[in-house]
Design a protein around this motif. Structure first.
Motif, PDB file in Angstrom:
ATOM      1  N   GLY A  75       0.782  -1.225   0.000  1.00 46.93           N
ATOM      2  CA  GLY A  75       0.000   0.000   0.000  1.00 46.93           C
ATOM      3  C   GLY A  75       0.815   1.277   0.000  1.00 46.93           C
ATOM      4  O   GLY A  75       0.257   2.369   0.067  1.00 46.93           O
ATOM      5  N   SER A  76       2.128   1.151  -0.107  1.00 48.20           N
ATOM      6  CA  SER A  76       2.999   2.331  -0.067  1.00 48.20           C
ATOM      7  C   SER A  76       3.544   2.704  -1.444  1.00 48.20           C
ATOM      8  O   SER A  76       4.334   3.633  -1.550  1.00 48.20           O
ATOM      9  CB  SER A  76       4.170   2.082   0.886  1.00 48.20           C
ATOM     10  OG  SER A  76       4.999   1.046   0.373  1.00 48.20           O
ATOM     11  N   GLY A  77       3.149   1.968  -2.484  1.00 44.98           N
ATOM     12  CA  GLY A  77       3.675   2.228  -3.824  1.00 44.98           C
ATOM     13  C   GLY A  77       5.026   1.596  -4.072  1.00 44.98           C
ATOM     14  O   GLY A  77       5.669   1.886  -5.085  1.00 44.98           O
ATOM     15  N   LEU A  78       5.456   0.716  -3.180  1.00 38.56           N
ATOM     16  CA  LEU A  78       6.781   0.103  -3.304  1.00 38.56           C
ATOM     17  C   LEU A  78       6.922  -0.715  -4.581  1.00 38.56           C
ATOM     18  O   LEU A  78       7.952  -0.645  -5.256  1.00 38.56           O
ATOM     19  CB  LEU A  78       7.065  -0.762  -2.072  1.00 38.56           C
ATOM     20  CG  LEU A  78       8.429  -1.444  -1.998  1.00 38.56           C
ATOM     21  CD1 LEU A  78       9.564  -0.434  -2.147  1.00 38.56           C
ATOM     22  CD2 LEU A  78       8.548  -2.214  -0.685  1.00 38.56           C
ATOM     23  N   ALA A  79       5.899  -1.473  -4.951  1.00 34.76           N
ATOM     24  CA  ALA A  79       5.994  -2.289  -6.172  1.00 34.76           C
ATOM     25  C   ALA A  79       6.220  -1.411  -7.397  1.00 34.76           C
ATOM     26  O   ALA A  79       7.054  -1.730  -8.252  1.00 34.76           O
ATOM     27  CB  ALA A  79       4.732  -3.134  -6.342  1.00 34.76           C
ATOM     28  N   GLY A  80       5.510  -0.307  -7.497  1.00 34.27           N
ATOM     29  CA  GLY A  80       5.689   0.605  -8.626  1.00 34.27           C
ATOM     30  C   GLY A  80       7.077   1.223  -8.646  1.00 34.27           C
ATOM     31  O   GLY A  80       7.698   1.353  -9.708  1.00 34.27           O
ATOM     32  N   ARG A  81       7.582   1.600  -7.485  1.00 33.34           N
ATOM     33  CA  ARG A  81       8.938   2.175  -7.422  1.00 33.34           C
ATOM     34  C   ARG A  81       9.988   1.142  -7.813  1.00 33.34           C
ATOM     35  O   ARG A  81      10.958   1.467  -8.510  1.00 33.34           O
ATOM     36  CB  ARG A  81       9.211   2.744  -6.034  1.00 33.34           C
ATOM     37  CG  ARG A  81       8.385   3.983  -5.727  1.00 33.34           C
ATOM     38  CD  ARG A  81       8.864   4.748  -4.496  1.00 33.34           C
ATOM     39  NE  ARG A  81       8.996   3.961  -3.292  1.00 33.34           N
ATOM     40  CZ  ARG A  81       8.014   3.664  -2.445  1.00 33.34           C
ATOM     41  NH1 ARG A  81       6.780   4.078  -2.695  1.00 33.34           N
ATOM     42  NH2 ARG A  81       8.249   2.958  -1.345  1.00 33.34           N
ATOM     43  N   LEU A  82       9.802  -0.106  -7.378  1.00 32.56           N
ATOM     44  CA  LEU A  82      10.745  -1.163  -7.760  1.00 32.56           C
ATOM     45  C   LEU A  82      10.705  -1.413  -9.262  1.00 32.56           C
ATOM     46  O   LEU A  82      11.754  -1.581  -9.897  1.00 32.56           O
ATOM     47  CB  LEU A  82      10.428  -2.462  -7.019  1.00 32.56           C
ATOM     48  CG  LEU A  82      10.882  -2.564  -5.577  1.00 32.56           C
ATOM     49  CD1 LEU A  82      10.424  -3.887  -4.977  1.00 32.56           C
ATOM     50  CD2 LEU A  82      12.383  -2.418  -5.460  1.00 32.56           C
ATOM     51  N   LEU A  83       9.507  -1.443  -9.825  1.00 30.67           N
ATOM     52  CA  LEU A  83       9.373  -1.662 -11.266  1.00 30.67           C
ATOM     53  C   LEU A  83      10.028  -0.517 -12.044  1.00 30.67           C
ATOM     54  O   LEU A  83      10.742  -0.750 -13.024  1.00 30.67           O
ATOM     55  CB  LEU A  83       7.892  -1.809 -11.626  1.00 30.67           C
ATOM     56  CG  LEU A  83       7.560  -2.257 -13.041  1.00 30.67           C
ATOM     57  CD1 LEU A  83       8.243  -3.572 -13.396  1.00 30.67           C
ATOM     58  CD2 LEU A  83       6.048  -2.382 -13.190  1.00 30.67           C
ATOM     59  N   ASP A  84       9.815   0.705 -11.602  1.00 30.67           N
ATOM     60  CA  ASP A  84      10.462   1.855 -12.237  1.00 30.67           C
ATOM     61  C   ASP A  84      11.984   1.750 -12.154  1.00 30.67           C
ATOM     62  O   ASP A  84      12.697   1.984 -13.137  1.00 30.67           O
ATOM     63  CB  ASP A  84      10.021   3.165 -11.578  1.00 30.67           C
ATOM     64  CG  ASP A  84       8.609   3.581 -11.933  1.00 30.67           C
ATOM     65  OD1 ASP A  84       8.025   3.029 -12.886  1.00 30.67           O
ATOM     66  OD2 ASP A  84       8.077   4.477 -11.237  1.00 30.67           O
ATOM     67  N   ALA A  85      12.494   1.407 -10.976  1.00 34.23           N
ATOM     68  CA  ALA A  85      13.948   1.309 -10.787  1.00 34.23           C
ATOM     69  C   ALA A  85      14.542   0.204 -11.652  1.00 34.23           C
ATOM     70  O   ALA A  85      15.598   0.394 -12.280  1.00 34.23           O
ATOM     71  CB  ALA A  85      14.269   1.055  -9.314  1.00 34.23           C
ATOM     72  N   LEU A  86      13.866  -0.930 -11.695  1.00 31.37           N
ATOM     73  CA  LEU A  86      14.382  -2.041 -12.497  1.00 31.37           C
ATOM     74  C   LEU A  86      14.396  -1.693 -13.976  1.00 31.37           C
ATOM     75  O   LEU A  86      15.411  -1.902 -14.654  1.00 31.37           O
ATOM     76  CB  LEU A  86      13.557  -3.307 -12.263  1.00 31.37           C
ATOM     77  CG  LEU A  86      13.944  -4.508 -13.144  1.00 31.37           C
ATOM     78  CD1 LEU A  86      15.394  -4.923 -12.913  1.00 31.37           C
ATOM     79  CD2 LEU A  86      12.988  -5.662 -12.902  1.00 31.37           C
ATOM     80  N   THR A  87      13.308  -1.167 -14.491  1.00 34.28           N
ATOM     81  CA  THR A  87      13.269  -0.882 -15.928  1.00 34.28           C
ATOM     82  C   THR A  87      14.223   0.245 -16.294  1.00 34.28           C
ATOM     83  O   THR A  87      14.816   0.220 -17.374  1.00 34.28           O
ATOM     84  CB  THR A  87      11.838  -0.579 -16.410  1.00 34.28           C
ATOM     85  OG1 THR A  87      11.280   0.496 -15.658  1.00 34.28           O
ATOM     86  CG2 THR A  87      10.954  -1.819 -16.285  1.00 34.28           C
ATOM     87  N   SER A  88      14.409   1.196 -15.401  1.00 35.48           N
ATOM     88  CA  SER A  88      15.392   2.254 -15.648  1.00 35.48           C
ATOM     89  C   SER A  88      16.800   1.670 -15.732  1.00 35.48           C
ATOM     90  O   SER A  88      17.582   2.014 -16.623  1.00 35.48           O
ATOM     91  CB  SER A  88      15.309   3.295 -14.532  1.00 35.48           C
ATOM     92  OG  SER A  88      16.284   4.282 -14.699  1.00 35.48           O
ATOM     93  N   ARG A  89      17.125   0.771 -14.816  1.00 38.41           N
ATOM     94  CA  ARG A  89      18.454   0.143 -14.824  1.00 38.41           C
ATOM     95  C   ARG A  89      18.666  -0.695 -16.074  1.00 38.41           C
ATOM     96  O   ARG A  89      19.716  -0.620 -16.725  1.00 38.41           O
ATOM     97  CB  ARG A  89      18.626  -0.717 -13.568  1.00 38.41           C
ATOM     98  CG  ARG A  89      20.046  -1.270 -13.442  1.00 38.41           C
ATOM     99  CD  ARG A  89      20.226  -2.068 -12.183  1.00 38.41           C
ATOM    100  NE  ARG A  89      19.637  -3.389 -12.369  1.00 38.41           N
ATOM    101  CZ  ARG A  89      19.164  -4.138 -11.386  1.00 38.41           C
ATOM    102  NH1 ARG A  89      19.151  -3.704 -10.142  1.00 38.41           N
ATOM    103  NH2 ARG A  89      18.676  -5.338 -11.640  1.00 38.41           N
TER     104      ARG A  89
END
Length: 154
Positions: A75-89
């Motif tokens: 519920g903190s948006g962690l999954a979205g932040r992880l997905l963003d970080a992974l695809t950026s990398r």
């Protein structure tokens, strides 16, 4: 590789993911570390992960295999932040043309995650059944719908 057991436990405790063997999570951490990411809490303990791989026939297509967040961190948006970080990398290190994943029709959380990801990055999202339920052995299984997100700008 030391994260393998922890991400297996997170996947198991999610009660929604298809749980793979603990051995497969150890292999995943060894062989696909460059296309996966783990979030840790303040004590260094893994609390969320995204696993993925590059398709052998389309090496700029990242397939997201599993996404899971420990209940205490949902519920903190962690999954979205992880997905963003992974695809950026992946985009920076290898180039990224598209992101693919499969989602069953009853998985509204994953549908929201990937739909909002496409919207946030202003790229197209296409859906089509990849594996019909009849292809799975044993018990009944809902179809796996392919979400193809992209293309991303070069």
């Amino acid at each position: 590789m030391e994260d393998g057991a922890a991400i297996w436990r997170i996947a198991r405790d999610s009660e929604v993911l298809d749980l793979n063997s603990s051995y497969s999570y150890l292999l995943w951490c060894r062989d696909f570390a460059a296309t996966s990411v783990v979030a840790r809490d303040e004590t260094g303990e893994p609390v969320a992960f995204v696993t993925g791989y590059l398709r052998p026939d389309r090496p700029r297509a990242l397939v997201v295999w599993q996404v899971a967040v420990d209940r205490g961190h949902q519920g903190s948006g962690l999954a979205g932040r992880l997905l963003d970080a992974l695809t950026s990398r992946v985009a920076e290190e290898q180039g990224l043309a598209s992101v693919e994943t499969t989602i069953t029709p009853d998985n509204t959380a994953s549908d929201r995650l990937f739909t909002s990801y496409a919207r946030r990055h202003a790229v197209a999202l296409e859906r089509e059944v990849l594996f019909g339920g009849e292809l799975f052995p044993g018990e009944t299984h809902l179809p796996e719908v392919l979400y193809r997100i992209g293309p991303f700008p070069a």
